[in-house]
Design an enzyme around this catalytic site. Structure first.
Site, mmCIF file in Angstrom:
data_model
loop_
_atom_site.group_PDB
_atom_site.id
_atom_site.type_symbol
_atom_site.label_atom_id
_atom_site.label_comp_id
_atom_site.label_asym_id
_atom_site.label_seq_id
_atom_site.Cartn_x
_atom_site.Cartn_y
_atom_site.Cartn_z
ATOM 1 C CG HIS A 1 0.279 0.333 2.005
ATOM 2 N ND1 HIS A 1 0.684 -1.092 3.670
ATOM 3 C CD2 HIS A 1 -0.516 1.405 3.676
ATOM 4 C CE1 HIS A 1 1.129 -0.233 4.677
ATOM 5 N NE2 HIS A 1 0.916 1.208 4.466
HETATM 6 C C1 UD1 Z 1 -2.238 5.030 5.666
HETATM 7 C C2 UD1 Z 1 -1.231 6.127 7.045
HETATM 8 C C3 UD1 Z 1 -0.287 3.800 6.899
HETATM 9 C C4 UD1 Z 1 -0.345 3.357 7.285
HETATM 10 C C5 UD1 Z 1 -1.691 2.934 6.727
HETATM 11 C C6 UD1 Z 1 -2.634 1.728 6.597
HETATM 12 C C7 UD1 Z 1 -0.735 8.259 7.352
HETATM 13 C C8 UD1 Z 1 0.489 8.966 6.004
HETATM 14 N N1 UD1 Z 1 -0.809 6.348 6.324
HETATM 15 O O1 UD1 Z 1 -1.892 5.208 4.592
HETATM 16 O O2 UD1 Z 1 0.728 5.282 7.566
HETATM 17 O O3 UD1 Z 1 0.123 2.082 7.273
HETATM 18 O O4 UD1 Z 1 -3.067 4.112 6.717
HETATM 19 O O5 UD1 Z 1 -3.968 1.524 6.613
HETATM 20 O O6 UD1 Z 1 -1.193 8.255 8.055
HETATM 21 N N2 UD1 Z 1 -9.639 4.796 2.465
HETATM 22 C C9 UD1 Z 1 -10.547 3.784 1.891
HETATM 23 N N3 UD1 Z 1 -11.468 3.309 2.602
HETATM 24 C C10 UD1 Z 1 -10.695 3.664 4.450
HETATM 25 C C11 UD1 Z 1 -9.351 5.046 4.110
HETATM 26 C C12 UD1 Z 1 -8.732 5.569 3.367
HETATM 27 O O7 UD1 Z 1 -11.173 3.816 0.751
HETATM 28 O O8 UD1 Z 1 -11.483 3.238 5.115
HETATM 29 C C13 UD1 Z 1 -9.129 5.440 0.812
HETATM 30 C C14 UD1 Z 1 -8.684 6.749 0.713
HETATM 31 O O9 UD1 Z 1 -9.943 7.530 0.789
HETATM 32 C C15 UD1 Z 1 -7.812 6.774 0.557
HETATM 33 C C16 UD1 Z 1 -6.867 6.238 0.354
HETATM 34 O O10 UD1 Z 1 -7.839 4.641 0.716
HETATM 35 O O11 UD1 Z 1 -7.863 7.473 -1.036
HETATM 36 C C17 UD1 Z 1 -5.640 5.869 1.964
HETATM 37 O O12 UD1 Z 1 -5.885 6.183 3.018
HETATM 38 P P1 UD1 Z 1 -5.680 7.246 3.407
HETATM 39 O O13 UD1 Z 1 -5.702 7.575 4.790
HETATM 40 O O14 UD1 Z 1 -4.962 8.709 2.913
HETATM 41 O O15 UD1 Z 1 -3.577 6.812 3.357
HETATM 42 P P2 UD1 Z 1 -3.019 5.002 3.160
HETATM 43 O O16 UD1 Z 1 -2.508 4.848 2.587
HETATM 44 O O17 UD1 Z 1 -4.290 4.304 4.434
#
Ligand code: UD1
Length: 376
Positions: free
Chosen positions: A209
């Site tokens: 990821h």
């Molecule tokens: C985040 C953390 C990372 C952790 C990871 C685990 C930061 C900088 N990064 O990265 O350290 O290892 O989470 O998962 O804080 N999304 C969904 N559903 C959700 C959550 C997220 O669809 O419940 C989507 C978001 O809308 C976004 C993408 O997934 O488009 C990434 O989510 P985001 O929280 O921005 O960061 P991660 O890459 O998940």
């Protein structure tokens, strides 16, 4: 005494669960304090959040700030604005943050600007790679935190090197391992397990990821092709993170032996790790879980902030070196992976140590601050 505990994203939930359990013991024993659990909403859906609250018995958050949308900066800013309101309302004496996600850094900044003590659980980790958003979060958080709870002696040394006084640093172990320790026997067979005959043949687990691995579709597809070839003849179970899913929308059925599944709940994911041949990942937390469960682990990164998973554990950094990937998989299949041991203080009692330190060493300091605040 009033404490606020912050949880925002999936890897935070395993870290706060045992801390809350420990705090509840103190409440049952009549210790006079209150706490509030704040969910920033960084991760928000059933798969990335709710499942973990249900399985790990985490109480419903007292408030959900619902700060999920936007770029990393927009998310951080929105968490700050909303967390400030929460903190001004509740006026905690101590804010506990865990890990290295955007929520960790955003809430630390807010608390410190309001002159509130901050304890960072998992302080001192450093990968040295500023391309990782988490490394920036770690550095910023640790530069203003008051109390540091570390998972390893190396992490404590990193803090000392950064000029943090020794008396603020407590090497206590790993709260994520507390959770694994407590719940490892609750692991649960995922519903797709038998339909893919995973009980019959060895399989691998894959998670990816990190922006550096997944944000460029061509690179991601090349990586998956190499993994598929290296694991030829074996299934590779790939619980796909939402960030990665967005990149794969046009490539859902690409490699026969890669089985794409939803992000798994905790119990199911632990079952998959416990019974797999090896884990291929770019997550930091999973390298710790694999080390604790003594399962071979290949990390698709060039650096790690958790060196003990390499020096003592089952983990090896392979970056994007596909030759290393193929050779490592061969070694694993021949049963020739390195010997490992479980790092010091990864014993299921970390949260106990953390809360004891907070009540023994910091209540006095907090009371003094309260008396001082009332006097002015
Ligand atoms: C985040 C953390 C990372 C952790 C990871 C685990 C930061 C900088 N990064 O990265 O350290 O290892 O989470 O998962 O804080 N999304 C969904 N559903 C959700 C959550 C997220 O669809 O419940 C989507 C978001 O809308 C976004 C993408 O997934 O488009 C990434 O989510 P985001 O929280 O921005 O960061 P991660 O890459 O998940």
């Amino acid at each position: 005494m009033k404490i606020t505990i912050v949880a925002g994203a999936r890897p935070n939930f395993m870290k706060v669960s045992p801390i809350i359990k420990e705090l509840n013991k103190y409440i049952l024993n009549g210790v006079p304090f209150r706490y509030r659990l704040v969910h920033t909403g960084q991760h928000y859906d059933q798969l990335m959040s709710d499942n973990f609250f249900e399985q790990l018995n985490i109480p419903t958050p007292d408030i959900n700030l619902a700060c999920s949308v936007g770029t990393s900066t927009e998310q951080t800013a929105s968490i700050m604005v909303n967390f400030e309101k929460e903190v001004i309302d509740f006026t905690p004496d101590l804010v506990i943050v865990v890990g290295d996600v955007n929520s960790t850094m955003a809430c630390t900044l807010v608390a410190k600007k309001l002159n509130i003590l901050v304890a960072h659980v998992e302080g001192g980790l450093r990968s040295g790679d500023l391309q990782m958003p988490e490394e920036i979060n770690r550095i910023v958080t640790d530069s203003i935190t008051d109390i540091f709870f570390t998972t390893s002696e190396v992490a404590s040394e990193n803090l000392v090197k950064n000029g943090i006084p020794q008396e603020k640093i407590f090497f206590v172990g790993n709260t994520m391992i507390d959770t694994l320790f407590q719940f490892q026997h609750y692991s649960k067979i995922p519903n797709f397990y038998f339909s893919h005959s995973l009980q019959l043949t060895p399989y691998f687990i894959l998670t990816l990821h990190r922006p550096s691995n997944v944000d460029h579709p061509d690179k991601l597809i090349t990586t998956l092709r190499e993994i598929s070839n290296a694991c030829k003849g074996y299934k590779v179970i790939f619980p796909v993170h939402p960030r990665t899913k967005k990149m794969l929308v046009h490539h859902s059925k690409m490699f026969d032996n890669i089985v794409i599944v939803d992000p798994q709940p905790y119990f199911e994911f632990i079952y998959l790790i416990q019974h797999c041949k090896a884990v291929i990942t770019d997550s930091g937390g999973i390298t710790e879980e694999a080390t604790f469960l003594k399962i071979p682990c290949l990390t698709m990164r060039d650096t790690t902030e958790r060196p003990e998973t390499i020096t003592q554990g089952t983990n090896v950094l392979i970056g994007n070196d596909f030759d290393k990937l193929h050779k490592s998989i061969d070694l694993i299949l021949m049963g020739k992976w390195k010997e490992s041991s479980i790092p010091k203080l990864w014993d299921g009692k970390t949260s106990e140590r953390i809360i004891k330190i907070i009540f023994e060493k910091y209540t006095h300091l907090i009371n003094n601050r309260l008396i001082y605040a009332q006097a002015i």
